[in-house]
Structures are given as structure tokens and as C-alpha cells.
Design a protein around this motif. Sequence first.
Motif, PDB file in Angstrom:
ATOM      1  N   ILE A  30      -8.125 -10.523  15.803  1.00 59.15           N
ATOM      2  CA  ILE A  30      -9.560 -10.804  15.912  1.00 59.15           C
ATOM      3  C   ILE A  30     -10.131 -11.116  14.526  1.00 59.15           C
ATOM      4  O   ILE A  30     -10.951 -12.027  14.370  1.00 59.15           O
ATOM      5  N   GLY A  31      -9.680 -10.371  13.513  1.00 66.58           N
ATOM      6  CA  GLY A  31     -10.162 -10.621  12.158  1.00 66.58           C
ATOM      7  C   GLY A  31      -9.802 -12.002  11.672  1.00 66.58           C
ATOM      8  O   GLY A  31     -10.626 -12.696  11.070  1.00 66.58           O
ATOM      9  N   SER A  78     -11.845 -14.563  13.406  1.00 63.52           N
ATOM     10  CA  SER A  78     -13.204 -14.514  12.871  1.00 63.52           C
ATOM     11  C   SER A  78     -13.297 -15.267  11.553  1.00 63.52           C
ATOM     12  O   SER A  78     -14.300 -15.940  11.273  1.00 63.52           O
ATOM     13  N   CYS A 100     -14.429 -11.944   3.985  1.00 62.21           N
ATOM     14  CA  CYS A 100     -14.104 -11.333   5.282  1.00 62.21           C
ATOM     15  C   CYS A 100     -12.657 -10.861   5.316  1.00 62.21           C
ATOM     16  O   CYS A 100     -12.359  -9.744   5.773  1.00 62.21           O
ATOM     17  N   TYR A 139     -11.612  -6.954   5.854  1.00 65.52           N
ATOM     18  CA  TYR A 139     -10.867  -6.533   7.028  1.00 65.52           C
ATOM     19  C   TYR A 139      -9.506  -5.959   6.665  1.00 65.52           C
ATOM     20  O   TYR A 139      -9.045  -4.986   7.284  1.00 65.52           O
ATOM     21  N   LEU A 162     -10.592  -4.941  12.760  1.00 61.81           N
ATOM     22  CA  LEU A 162     -10.354  -6.103  13.626  1.00 61.81           C
ATOM     23  C   LEU A 162      -8.910  -6.590  13.563  1.00 61.81           C
ATOM     24  O   LEU A 162      -8.635  -7.790  13.534  1.00 61.81           O
ATOM     25  N   ALA A 212      -6.307 -11.181  19.134  1.00 59.95           N
ATOM     26  CA  ALA A 212      -7.522 -11.843  19.624  1.00 59.95           C
ATOM     27  C   ALA A 212      -7.405 -12.137  21.115  1.00 59.95           C
ATOM     28  O   ALA A 212      -6.349 -12.579  21.583  1.00 59.95           O
ATOM     29  N   LEU A 229     -17.042 -17.535  19.970  1.00 62.41           N
ATOM     30  CA  LEU A 229     -16.763 -16.334  20.762  1.00 62.41           C
ATOM     31  C   LEU A 229     -15.670 -16.615  21.790  1.00 62.41           C
ATOM     32  O   LEU A 229     -14.866 -15.731  22.116  1.00 62.41           O
ATOM     33  N   ASP A 244     -15.249 -12.272  16.240  1.00 59.46           N
ATOM     34  CA  ASP A 244     -16.134 -11.109  16.255  1.00 59.46           C
ATOM     35  C   ASP A 244     -17.583 -11.555  16.053  1.00 59.46           C
ATOM     36  O   ASP A 244     -17.888 -12.269  15.093  1.00 59.46           O
ATOM     37  N   SER A 250     -20.352  -9.942  15.156  1.00 64.78           N
ATOM     38  CA  SER A 250     -21.046  -9.484  13.951  1.00 64.78           C
ATOM     39  C   SER A 250     -20.639 -10.299  12.728  1.00 64.78           C
ATOM     40  O   SER A 250     -21.449 -10.507  11.815  1.00 64.78           O
ATOM     41  N   THR A 251     -19.410 -10.813  12.722  1.00 63.14           N
ATOM     42  CA  THR A 251     -18.937 -11.611  11.587  1.00 63.14           C
ATOM     43  C   THR A 251     -19.578 -12.986  11.588  1.00 63.14           C
ATOM     44  O   THR A 251     -20.129 -13.430  10.573  1.00 63.14           O
TER      45      THR A 251
END
Length: 329
Positions: free
Chosen positions: A101-102, A105, A149, A153, A159, A163, A284, A289, A291-292
Motif C-alpha cells: 500500500i505504501g 501510495s 513518503c 513509511y 502501510l 495493496a 484509490l 492510501d 491520507s497520503t
Amino acid sequence: MSNWPSTKQRTALKASTQDWLTEVWMIFSSLMKIMIPALIIVRCIELLGWIEALGEMIHPVMILVGLPGETGLVWMAAMMGNIYTGMAVFYQLGMAEQLTIGQVSVVSSMMLIAHSLPIEIAIARAVGISLWFTLCLRISGAFIFGFICFQTYSHLALLQEPAPQLWQPGIVDPSWGYWFLTQGQTIVMALAIIAALTFFLRILRVLGVERLIHFLLAPVLRLLGIATAASNIIIVGLTLGLSFGGGLLINEARRGHIAGKDIFMSMAFLGLCHSLIEDTLLMLLLGADLSTIVFARLAFSLLAILALSRLLDWLPANKQSWFYRQSPS
């Protein structure tokens, strides 16, 4: 019984409608003068295979932000084409099954900041912003935010889960016929959006809501060194983005009621953070993510533009022409 509406009211309504249609056509034609040549250039670049070559060249850059080198092609496809193109390449390369996911993102954020560059740089240039400044801001801003980021992370072990796969694209037809169809749909959609938005803005102006929006945005804009007169530019860019909102942004800039510096600061901010609705939803779907790609990106954009504002205040007036025209024509 008297006629309703009266002759005077009908005349006023007709004049208002004609004025609105004239404005829509002027905005739309200005945008098409930029968009159509840019779309043709991008199509030729795709056919020549330059996107793949450029994607190979930025492999080392992607490794610096914690991504496989192959994601360079994803980012380059988004920069030269659009976010949809980047998403298609993302799935063609099987990235959805490889990244956390990170990582998704990070690549999503980089696409959000730097995409559709041929069109969006041309729009920025049309309102008086330096081509090279816009190019450097978008690409370096995307890399710096992606690097921040990645470091955050990896050091905090955030994260790191695989994903989720929320979407799979259909098969893309590479033929000229399909290309003309999709670009035609884009142009028709742009006309519809411009017509709807200009009509909506006129209603807000009549109701006095436009003044309220300017009042609410004033503290943030004042912090960034931007006059409240640029509020419409900010709103259009944040909601519609630079491509679809480009014609309206050019029209706002050319009306002459916004100073060159305020146009520059507004477009610089929107270069880092625009189209918060559609583009966010698309990322998305890749598994990014929220919030990122929204809150962290917005905070990064505000801090970057705040620093840029202070830099402009420090520079002599004659040096500011490196970045923008004082009075866009």
C-alpha cells in the motif's frame, strides 16, 4: 392579465444567455488551441516508442523512492499521457500484485503531482508561467514528495501490507479510430464541463455565494501570499483540475483583474495539488492510501508554496520575470 415574463425580462434573459454562450465558446476555443496540438504530439510520442525509452531512463529515480525500476514506465506514461494511461500501464506490468500500500501510495502521489504535462504545462504557459519553472516544479515536487513518503513509511514500518486490487482495466484498442473516439469524447466532455461550470459560477455570483467563498479562502490565501481575487482559479483547479478547468483558468487570468504574481502562485499551488475529486478516486482504485494522496499531499503543497512565496518576496522585482509575466495577455 399581464404577460410573464415581461418583454424587458425576456430581453434581459436573451442578452444574458448570449453573453454566457459567448463566454463558453471563448473559453472552449482557447482550451482547444492548447489541447488538440498537445494530444497529437503525445500520440506521436507514443507511436515512436519514446515513452518506453524515457521510462527506462528514470529507473534509478524510482529506486530512490523505494519502487521497482519498472514503475518508471508507469510514471512516464502518466506524465506524457494522463492518469488513465499510467493506470493502464500499471496493470499491464503486473504492478498491482507486487507492491505494498505504501509503494502504491508513492507512485500514485507522483502521478497525481506530475501528469498530463504537455497539456497542463501549455495551459500554465498560456497564463504567463515559465515553461521551465512549471516543468521543474511538477517533476521535482513529485520526486521530493515520493521520497519523503518512502522514507517515512520505511522507517515507521507503515502501510507495508499488500495493496488491494480494486480495479482491472479493459483491453485498450491501439488503433487510430479508437484514439479519435476517446479524444472526441474528452473534447465533448470539456465543452460540457465548461458550460456547466460557467453557468454555476454565474448563479453563485448572483446569489452572493462567490463573495462568501472568497471570504472563507482569504486566510489561507493570505498566508500563501495570494490575493483573494484568485479564489476562482484555486476552486476550479482543486475541483476540475488543470486540463478540464484549463479554459476557465486562462479566461480568469486574462480578464486582467488578477495580478501576475497571484496567478503565478495560484498555478504553482495547483501544479502540486489539483483535481482532488476525480484523480483521488482513480488512485484509490489502485489501492493507494487516502491520507497520503489527499491530506499529506495538500500539506506538502501548502508548505512548498509558502516557501516559494517567501522566495519571491526576497527576490528583486526584475528577477521575478524568470518565473512569470507581470501582465498576461
